[in-house]
Design an enzyme around this catalytic site. Structure first.
Site, short mmCIF file in Angstrom:
data_model
loop_
_atom_site.label_atom_id
_atom_site.label_comp_id
_atom_site.label_asym_id
_atom_site.label_seq_id
_atom_site.Cartn_x
_atom_site.Cartn_y
_atom_site.Cartn_z
N ARG A 56 0.78 -0.98 0.05
CA ARG A 56 0.08 -0.08 0.12
C ARG A 56 0.79 1.24 0.14
O ARG A 56 0.33 2.36 -0.39
CB ARG A 56 -1.13 0.09 1.07
CG ARG A 56 -2.15 -1.04 1.25
CD ARG A 56 -2.70 -1.13 0.19
NE ARG A 56 -3.84 -2.03 0.30
CZ ARG A 56 -4.55 -2.75 -0.74
NH1 ARG A 56 -4.19 -2.52 -1.97
NH2 ARG A 56 -5.56 -3.45 -0.63
N HIS A 226 -3.79 -15.56 -8.54
CA HIS A 226 -5.00 -15.87 -7.69
C HIS A 226 -5.89 -16.85 -8.54
O HIS A 226 -7.29 -16.21 -8.62
CB HIS A 226 -5.45 -14.83 -6.94
CG HIS A 226 -5.95 -13.43 -7.98
ND1 HIS A 226 -6.22 -13.63 -9.17
CD2 HIS A 226 -5.46 -12.25 -7.41
CE1 HIS A 226 -6.50 -12.11 -9.52
NE2 HIS A 226 -5.68 -11.32 -8.55
N ASP A 304 -1.91 -12.95 -1.80
CA ASP A 304 -2.79 -11.68 -2.15
C ASP A 304 -3.27 -10.98 -0.86
O ASP A 304 -4.48 -10.51 -0.49
CB ASP A 304 -3.65 -12.11 -3.01
CG ASP A 304 -4.60 -10.85 -3.69
OD1 ASP A 304 -4.19 -9.80 -3.71
OD2 ASP A 304 -5.74 -11.10 -4.26
#
Length: 429
Positions: A56, A226, A304
């Site tokens: 982030r 994913h 993830d």
């Protein structure tokens, strides 16, 4: 010099590991020293490597920072993570990837390898500075617009061609956007009963099929992020049978959780903690993903790890952000889903959570066997422990875990980055 005694490498017989200058100097039974670290019979694995982490920073430091994210990684047994590009600003230039890389080096809790964006601003219109990011101090080798799909076939082909020059890989978030407009959860019986717009499996599968063909056509490396459906597994299995250079990952949550939790969870229906991209699928998909990870069709486990602040998750379903934190629970979930079901042994876990992620990311100093002469990236794990998940104890800045209150097997006891302890007795050093 340091000695870690009474550990079982990959679950084998007890030995001691002698470390000098960040390298394993000797592995043998019986070694001891007055200040040796007693592993207490724990399993020693190579430090875990995550190919898919959202740190982030820059831009969303309210959700996570490089410091808190790598603290979380170390607590989970990781010695290297790949930081995804969907930051603000986007990691689409050499300057941004070098900023993230330097923050990782400054905190020194685990190696941070930035992932470069495929397209400028993740907008899917123009290729980003792939070559400049590859030549930067961060030496980027993995490129992804994760969070968004590179849905333009021409751009995807160009990206696959470009990364060949420096042995890079394009990691695709497989989601056909026109088939998922407004989608809220897996398309199926549960979405119909709940009245939520469905997210069809074919939206993932169509992109994977296209990109496998493109990768074969240009002779490049493709990695599928994913994977979540049984149909995707079959397409990847077919591509591998052709000898094409395709790898794939599955998340811990897709190995354990299914879409029925959106309707019937311990805290009721419509709990946004289960809202994730790609969505939780059916129990049949979960079983197919486990089998594919066991037989090698799916190469690796990637977390993830997607931290969000409380206000972005504790809201109505349609407005809630998609994603779950996962670094600190990943190995326990894999133990539950794969080891305790007899699908993998600890050597298989090490291959899928350390050796192969390092190979795909082209990390020469990670994912190595615990042998003399190799870097001392080591984690110690107690598989007999049982731990009730308490998100308030996480090192991560965010608490959006679907496992709150669940009792999961195993506990990370210690993590060593090139011989230096980052975690001891389960606590950050």
């Amino acid at each position: 010099m340091m000695i870690i005694k009474n550990v079982r490498i990959l679950g084998g017989e007890p030995v001691a590991i002698r470390i000098a200058d960040g390298v394993i100097a000797e592995v043998a039974p019986g070694m001891d020293a007055p200040e040796a670290i007693d592993g207490g019979g724990t399993i020693a694995l190579p430090g875990l490597v995550d190919l898919h982490t959202h740190l982030r920073e820059p831009g969303r430091e309210d959700a996570e920072t490089v410091l808190t994210g790598t603290q979380s990684a170390a607590r989970g047994g990781y010695t290297a993570v790949h930081a995804m590009a969907n930051t603000s600003p986007v990691a689409d230039t050499a300057g941004v990837v070098e900023q993230v890389w330097r923050l990782g080096r400054e905190h020194a809790l685990c190696d941070v390898h930035p992932v470069g964006a495929v397209t400028v601003g993740l907008e899917g219109r123009q290729l980003a500075e792939l070559g400049a990011m590859a030549d930067s101090a961060a030496r980027v080798r993995v490129f992804s617009d994760d969070g968004k799909c590179v849905d333009d076939a021409v751009l995807m082909r160009r990206a696959l061609e470009y990364v060949k020059a420096f042995d890079g890989v394009v990691a695709q978030h497989a989601q056909e956007p026109r088939l998922t407009s407004g989608a809220q959860m897996n398309e199926g019986v549960v979405s119909g009963r709940l009245g939520l717009t469905g997210w069809p499996a074919v939206a993932e599968e169509a992109i994977i099929a296209r990109d496998c063909l493109l990768a074969a056509h240009v002779g490049s490396r493709l990695h599928v992020c994913h994977v979540s459906t049984a149909g995707s597994v079959e397409i990847i299995r077919w591509a591998k049978s052709k000898g094409w250079n395709v790898t794939a990952e599955v998340t811990p949550h897709h190995l354990l959780l299914a879409d029925d939790l959106v309707e019937e969870s311990p805290v009721g229906s419509y709990n946004p903690i289960y809202k994730v991209n790609p969505p939780l699928r059916t129990r049949a998909d979960v079983e197919a993903l486990r089998a594919a990870l066991a037989d090698g069709t799916i190469d690796i486990v990637a977390t993830d790890h997607a931290p969000h602040p409380v206000e972005d998750k504790e809201t109505e379903w349609s407005a809630a952000a998609m994603g779950m934190v996962g670094l600190e629970t990943a190995l326990s979930v894999v133990q539950e889903a794969m080891v305790e079901t007899g699908l993998l042994d600890w050597a298989g876990v090490a291959r899928r959570m350390s050796a192969l992620p390092a190979r795909i990311g082209r990390l020469s100093g990670q994912g190595r066997p615990l042998e003399a002469g190799e870097p001392a990236n080591i984690m110690l794990y107690d598989p007999s422990a049982r731990t009730k998940v308490d998100p308030s104890a996480f090192a991560s800045k965010s608490r959006n875990t679907p496992y709150e209150g669940m009792t999961l097997p195993g506990r990370v006891v210690a993590t060593f980055l090139r011989g230096r302890p980052t975690v001891l007795e389960g606590k950050l050093v």
